[in-house]
Scaffold this active site. Sequence first.
Site, short mmCIF file in Angstrom:
data_model
loop_
_atom_site.label_atom_id
_atom_site.label_comp_id
_atom_site.label_asym_id
_atom_site.label_seq_id
_atom_site.Cartn_x
_atom_site.Cartn_y
_atom_site.Cartn_z
CB SER A 94 -1.01 0.08 1.33
OG SER A 94 -1.49 1.21 1.59
CE1 TYR A 106 -3.43 -2.14 5.03
CE2 TYR A 106 -3.03 -0.08 4.53
CZ TYR A 106 -3.49 -1.26 4.02
OH TYR A 106 -3.85 -1.29 2.58
CE LYS A 125 -1.17 -4.13 3.33
NZ LYS A 125 -1.48 -5.76 2.74
#
Lengths: 328, 328
Positions: free
Chosen positions: A129, A154, A158
Amino acid sequence: MKVVITGGTGFVGARLARRIIDKGTLAGPDGTQTPVDEVVLFDVMAPDPLPMQLDGQVTLVTGDISDKATIDGLIDCDDISVFHLASVVSGGGEKDFDLAIRVNLTGGMNIFEALRARASTPRLVFASSIAVFGGDHMPDVVGDHGKQTPQTTYGMTKACCELLINDYTRKGFLDGRSARLPTVIVRPGVPNAAASSFASGVFREPLKGEPCALPVKLETVMPVLGYRNIVEGILALHELPSEKLGDDRAVSLPSMDVTVADMVDALKRVAHNRKLGEITVEPDPFIEAIVRSWPVATDDARALALGLPKDNSLDDIVHHYIEDYDHG
Amino acid sequence: MKVVITGGTGFVGARLARRIIDKGTLAGPDGTQTPVDEVVLFDVMAPDPLPMQLDGQVTLVTGDISDKATIDGLIDCDDISVFHLASVVSGGGEKDFDLAIRVNLTGGMNIFEALRARASTPRLVFASSIAVFGGDHMPDVVGDHGKQTPQTTYGMTKACCELLINDYTRKGFLDGRSARLPTVIVRPGVPNAAASSFASGVFREPLKGEPCALPVKLETVMPVLGYRNIVEGILALHELPSEKLGDDRAVSLPSMDVTVADMVDALKRVAHNRKLGEITVEPDPFIEAIVRSWPVATDDARALALGLPKDNSLDDIVHHYIEDYDHG
């Protein structure tokens, strides 16, 4: 060959499965086009029926990605490719740190280890992302070689997976490629826990005649890509000869940097005379803080040079959504 | 307060312990100078006697850093600081991938989780490395905001720990600071599994009258820092007010970018009339490949602005080594 898609019953996963089944072949571990014998959708739970008319055409496996034995059982042959899309999303990760670590980091490591255990060098495409970027020193325009200082758990998980995939690839344990996804629009169905969820809702809800309360201001800029080209980009990255990616296997997919106002304008242009649900702005500090930490301008020259596709306009993306999902 | 040093019986760890005991106080979790009641050295095994006259002045705990219960038992009070130096080194990590993951990544995560479980927000200083940088797109001059594309498993695990520490700090779970170490010179004793080990051997062995076979060419450039300033830099980073570091908690310690030939010249200048062991060049492709992946020019402006110390010259570093260790 076998194709495993983690998070496979989700929006992008199911569309990718459909596309792979229709295509019929993929580059195998040795790089030659190989018939796809089986598509396995792995997910924590599965809808019934499956989306995209996939019932009867895929093998469905539900389980916990953080359980090593489950993943070893899933990745059980050498003639295999994995599309690893399963993830706790941005807003979800901010609310449950432990879940984000368990699913995104431990889960990812289970996938990488299972692929390493194979006798071949299987291809892996990981859905990363642009949330890997962020922070006080983020450059104005973020390209593939910008430093990763994510401001969400998050994004941090990643970024760690990108680093692990680079190293597993360098060691010859697997042939990894990380596709950094911008905000994917227009997701059908209902809102999810991603902080970017409103960027789909702003199209979807008004088209249903329902109101949409935007949690961010209209001038908020977001890099976006339509779901058709998200799927095409993930697929194209899988098919690229390994050497094209060099020692940094992560590529930000091409994206358009647009404001929320641009999205509303595109919706109104495409909807033309249709009556739309009302769009209001009701700032939500939790969502605003997450979105504000992301890049607002992206340099996609490397992705475009690699042949990864891009939408021509927001209008095209809205047209695709109406064609595929809006049968009201 | 309690101070835990992982890798505490190693060269840097033991010198740091000595320095902290002599200093007597450290910034506690609330930032105020607090008496140090106990210094705990944690390591996988311990020499007998301990270095730096530490016997009787420290608590020694040996164990496996990848065992969560062991680390939870080690970090068992709120009034605590941790200096996390334990690590599989560069050459070692290239030879044993699983060990590098277990010690550096799982071990690190055990430390971070144990600190998170405390009721306070303890300070943590993590010994990272400039080996987090590397790869085809590494800029000519590497500063704190360069992208991390490490080309060793060692560097990859260090980069992941930096990302985790940034996020644990952002979440308020701990107050982390990562000190990226350049090559530390001059290490006493015997060679270790670090690819940079020769950068100490080139001084140490000839001073003992023993030969030194260099595994890299004389024109090889390496960023280095003397061990006294390594310890002072780690300590200074611990003492800095948290807000000075912003959202990126990792700082490359200041370093001098010197060639191996510069090292040999400094040795000869300082040794003056002493008879030195012979220095030869016998390239080792394994070592050369690792060293070649590291930065050769560093921008230490941020570290210097934060007040982290730097040696004036290689000659000073050699003088320190002779003063501290070379009593031949």
